[in-house]
Design an enzyme around this catalytic site. Structure first.
Site, PDB file in Angstrom:
ATOM      1  N   LYS A   1     -29.717 -28.634  -6.332  1.00  0.00           N
ATOM      2  CA  LYS A   1     -29.594 -27.169  -6.308  1.00  0.00           C
ATOM      3  C   LYS A   1     -30.946 -26.466  -6.165  1.00  0.00           C
ATOM      4  CE  LYS A   1     -25.170 -27.050  -6.500  1.00  0.00           C
ATOM      5  NZ  LYS A   1     -24.355 -26.522  -5.401  1.00  0.00           N
TER       6      LYS A   1
HETATM    7  N1  PMP Z   1     -22.719 -32.630  -8.398  1.00  0.00           N
HETATM    8  C1  PMP Z   1     -23.209 -31.742  -9.270  1.00  0.00           C
HETATM    9  C2  PMP Z   1     -23.675 -32.208 -10.594  1.00  0.00           C
HETATM   10  C3  PMP Z   1     -23.263 -30.380  -8.937  1.00  0.00           C
HETATM   11  O1  PMP Z   1     -23.768 -29.487  -9.808  1.00  0.00           O
HETATM   12  C4  PMP Z   1     -22.774 -29.968  -7.674  1.00  0.00           C
HETATM   13  C5  PMP Z   1     -22.804 -28.512  -7.332  1.00  0.00           C
HETATM   14  N2  PMP Z   1     -21.693 -27.753  -7.752  1.00  0.00           N
HETATM   15  C6  PMP Z   1     -22.252 -30.925  -6.803  1.00  0.00           C
HETATM   16  C7  PMP Z   1     -22.253 -32.243  -7.203  1.00  0.00           C
HETATM   17  C8  PMP Z   1     -21.665 -30.572  -5.474  1.00  0.00           C
HETATM   18  O2  PMP Z   1     -22.591 -30.072  -4.571  1.00  0.00           O
HETATM   19  P1  PMP Z   1     -22.178 -28.900  -3.589  1.00  0.00           P
HETATM   20  O3  PMP Z   1     -21.937 -27.682  -4.451  1.00  0.00           O
HETATM   21  O4  PMP Z   1     -23.320 -28.750  -2.670  1.00  0.00           O
HETATM   22  O5  PMP Z   1     -20.917 -29.292  -2.890  1.00  0.00           O
END
Ligand code: PMP
Length: 344
Positions: A48
């Site tokens: 993130k």
């Molecule tokens: N794993 C974790 C621990 C996350 O915080 C997130 C984000 N929500 C994701 C996977 C998935 O990533 P994305 O939001 O880019 O699909």
């Protein structure tokens, strides 16, 4: 005499360029070669950092953000931490509206990083004025010069990965990649990365990892949001009860679902076999790869890239707590290692 100091100017120069690490023991019995892109190496310990930095710098370029502006988002998770970290370095105020379901640890962590945290009731509908969505919207409207990151509905989320994660993987593999397996929450990671990789080679297979209790897999197959698919689950950051417009379903070939229990055990196994302290969704990706292997997805010469989104330290009171695992009934099945007992 001039002394050259080898230092980064600040933490933000360390965002991205995470390592690709070959999985050895845990992937031993699988067909193919398996590599994890370990996003826990980012300074904020998750993928993130990439989207938070990209969206914030885009807002600076377009003049939306100025010195002393406020950044608002609805998250207690990794995105909140990344925004708080970047806000400190760049001198912005950070407001996070979070659900009362969020653990005290997470709220304390965000406050320690200088964020102003509004805790909103969890069990109200999203359009209730007390919900964290509505609180964030209202704060955004009331705070002059603020921006609302809105990661589930912001196209810049996937764009960040299109410009960083995708090119990094292409370069790290010298183009020798056959599969990308990644979690889908907002869908930003998988959509942006897959778009870039498929532009280089359209034959790369892209598989999204979804949770039981989430609507994404069914929506991908039918184009309909089936509310019967929705029920509570424990993995955080993966799957959703609505369709995020940040997800580009066209670049994803298939979704596969994983359970809370198997993902938790698999994350613990990654830590113990590879020494990579894996977050809950890293366990989910590895579990998905095991299921895909059973389904005959891979060949001996497959090069499978898996994205491990964050660091295990975020889950000390969850999957890395034997008490929590026990409370969920995750130690009940026979073939699972029991927690260690300490005797004095
Ligand atoms: N794993 C974790 C621990 C996350 O915080 C997130 C984000 N929500 C994701 C996977 C998935 O990533 P994305 O939001 O880019 O699909």
């Amino acid at each position: 005499m001039e002394h050259k100091i080898n230092a980064y100017n600040n933490l933000l120069e360390l965002v991205g360029n995470t390592p690709l690490i070959k999985l050895n023991k845990i992937a031993d019995s699988l067909k193919g070669n398996f590599y994890a892109k370990v996003e826990g190496f980012n300074p904020g310990h998750s993928s993130k950092d990439r989207i938070a930095l990209y969206i914030i710098e885009e807002a600076e370029r377009t003049g939306l953000l100025k010195e002393g502006s406020t950044i608002i988002e609805t998250t207690s998770g990794n995105t909140g931490f990344s925004i708080a970290m970047i806000s400190i370095i760049k001198g912005y105020d950070c407001i996070l509206a979070v659900s009362s379901k969020s653990s005290k640890d997470k709220i304390d962590m965000l406050r320690s990083m200088g964020a102003k945290v509004y805790v909103c009731p969890a069990h109200v509908s999203p359009d209730d004025p007390r919900s964290y969505y509505e609180v964030a919207k209202r704060l955004h409207e009331e705070t002059e010069g603020s921006i609302y990151i809105n990661q589930y509905f912001n196209q810049l989320n996937a764009e960040a990965h299109y410009h960083s994660t995708g090119p990094e993987i292409w370069k790290q593999t010298n183009g020798h990649i056959t599969h990308l397996v990644a979690c889908s929450g907002t869908g930003g990671t998988i959509s942006g990365t897959a778009k870039y990789l498929k532009e280089q080679n359209p034959d790369i297979r892209v598989i999204g990892v979804d949770a039981y209790g989430s609507v994404l897999k069914k929506y991908h197959e039918t184009g309909e949001l089936d509310t019967k698919e929705i029920y509570p689950y424990r993995i955080e950051g993966l799957g959703k009860n609505l369709i995020p417009t940040a997800t580009n379903f066209k670049v994803i070939d298939e979704f596969i679902k994983v359970t809370d229990e198997e993902s938790a055990h698999t994350a613990r196994e990654i830590s113990k076999t590879e020494g990579i302290f894996a977050g809950y969704t890293s366990g989910a990706v590895m579990q998905a790869v095991r299921q895909l292997n059973e389904m005959g997805e891979f060949k001996e010469n497959s090069n499978v890239i898996m994205i491990f989104p964050d660091h295990g330290s975020r889950y000390m009171s969850k999957i890395y707590s034997d008490q929590w695992m026990n409370d969920q009934g995750f130690f009940d099945s026979k073939n699972v290692e029991e927690p260690q007992k300490i005797e004095f």
